[in-house]
Design a protein around this motif. Sequence first.
Motif: not given
Length: 500
Positions: A56, A317, A346, A354, A360
Motif C-alpha cells: 500500500r 481491502s 485495491h 479483490y 473481502n
Amino acid sequence: MTTPKPGTCPVLTTADGAPIARQQALTAGPRGPLLMQDVQLLEQMQSFNRERIPERVVHAKGSGAYGTFTVTNDVTKYTKAAFLGRVGKTTDVFLRFSTVAGERGAADAERDVRGFALKFYTEEGNWDMVGNNTPVFFVRDPYKFQMFIHTQKRDPATNLRDMDMQWDFWSLCPESLHQVTILFSDRGIPANYRSMNGYGSHTYSLINDAGERVWCKFHFKTKQGIATLTDEAAAALIGSDRESHQRDLHGAIESGDFPQWRFCIQIMTQKQADAFRWNPFDLTKVWPHAEFPLIEVGTLELNRNPENYHAEVEQSSFSPSALVPGIGPSPDKMLQARLMSYADAHRYRVGANYQHLPVNAPRCPFANYQRDGAMATAASYGSAPNYWPNSREGAPMPDESRLDPAWTLGQTVVDRFDSTVDHDDFTQAGDLYRMFDDAHRDRLATRLAGVLGQARREVQARQLCHFFRADPDYGRRVAEKLDFDLSEFHESGAAVAATR
Ligand code: NDP
C-alpha cells in the motif's frame, strides 16, 4: 469431486497436485548442470518471484484480527442499517490496524497516525469504516492528500525522510495544525493497537426507515484505556522489537485477552449543521462533545487471529465506498475522493476481483452483472446472464424500495472553491492545547522543536505563526525552544516573517 483445502494432503505435491518424489535438483550428473525439465524447481522459483504484491502506498504496515460487534443500544431512530436493528444483535468483523507513513518493514512504535479500518460483514453487504486513531486529518481538500503523503515519505534525491519537506508543507497548510498538535501530543505514539481509540473522522449520513437523514460521526473508544509511549520508550522498544504492536495484538488474542471498544456516534441534524460555527463536513474539525454528545451503539471485540497474514491481512481491502442501506456519505470533499480512490487502489494492488477473496467477500447473498477479469472466482455466477436489463427468469433486479431520499443541492454553484479561505484553522488546535496540563504542553513543545528545528529557518518562522494563532503560549513555548527572538512576533501571533 470438491476442491480440498490447501495443506491437507500428507504428500508433498506441485501446485497442480502431482506428488513430488524428491526435493533435489534434477541435474546431468551429480555436479550439474540443471535440466529444464525439472518443472518442480521451475515452479518453485517462479512462484517465489511472484510472492509480493505492491505494498500500500499509505498504511503499508498493518496488523489484523477478526471479531464480533454487538449492539447494546437502540439507534434505529437514526438508521435503518440492518446490523444495528436490534439490541443484542451480533455481526462478524475484521479490523486492520496500521501505521501510515512507514513502508511494510517499518517499526510499529513510530510517532505516526494509526489506521483503524473495520469491515462489518452485515446481512446487507459489507460496511467498511475506514478510519484512523485521530478524529481529524491534516488536509481538507483531496488535491492535497497525495502531496501530503509525498512529504511523509522519502525525499526523491536522498531517499531519506525529510523534516524540511514535512514542515514546509505543514507551514503552508495551516489546516494541518489541529492534527499536527494531536500527532506531537502524548497520544502520538500508541503503546499498542488495543489501547487507542478509532474514529471514522469524516462526517457520514445516517438514514432511517422513514427516509430521514442526519449527519453522523463514528467513535470507537478503547475499553483497555489509552496507553502511549514516550519518545525514549519508543526508541528503546524499536531497538529491540520492530513488530511490537503486531506481537501485542496477536499475543493478547491468542491468550484469550480479547480487546474491546465502545462504538458511539455523534448526531447532527441539518438544522444544526446550518447553524454550526464550522463546516460540519470539514475533516480538520471535530464536533465538540458538549454540543454533540456521544451516543452508545455497541461493543466491538476482537477475538480471532487470522491464520495466514498474506491472505487475510495483506490482501484485506477496505473502502469507504463499501456502504450499506442506512449509512451514506456526506459532502466532505475528502470522503468523496476516497469513495473512488480506495477501491481503485485495491483493484491495482490486489486485483480486479479483490472482493472475491474470503476476507473481502460479503457473507450475505450477492448478485451483480460484473464479470471476468484476472483471477475471477465467483464461480456461482455460472451461466447467469451478464447484462442488464434482461428478461431472464431469476436474474437479479434492482429493488426500488431501497431508494434513499433525494438530496437537494438547490442552486448550487459548481466551482473550484478555495479551501484555504474562510476557515478557522486555529481554534480547535488551541482547544486541544488548552486541555493539556503544563508538563504536557512542555513535552509537546519540546517534540515539535526537535523536528521543526530540522527545517529551514524561514519554514520554522512560518510554522511558529500558526502555533501563536492557536494559543500565544503554544507559540511562545515552541519559539523559545527554537531560540527565536520573540520580539519578531506580534502578540496576535501574526509574524513579521513571511507566512505564505
Ligand atoms: P472534550 O473535553 O469533550 O473531549 C476531549 C477529547 O479529547 C476526548 O475525546 C479525549 O479522548 C480526547 N483527547 C484527550 N487528549 C487527547 C490527545 N492528546 N489527542 C487526541 N485526543 C485527545 O472536548 P471537545 O469535544 O470540546 O474537544 C476539544 C478538543 O478535544 C478538540 O479540539 C479535539 O482536538 C479533541 N478531541 C475531540 C473529539 C471530539 O470528537 N469532540 C475527539 C477526540 C479529540 P478520551 O475521551 O479518549 O480521553
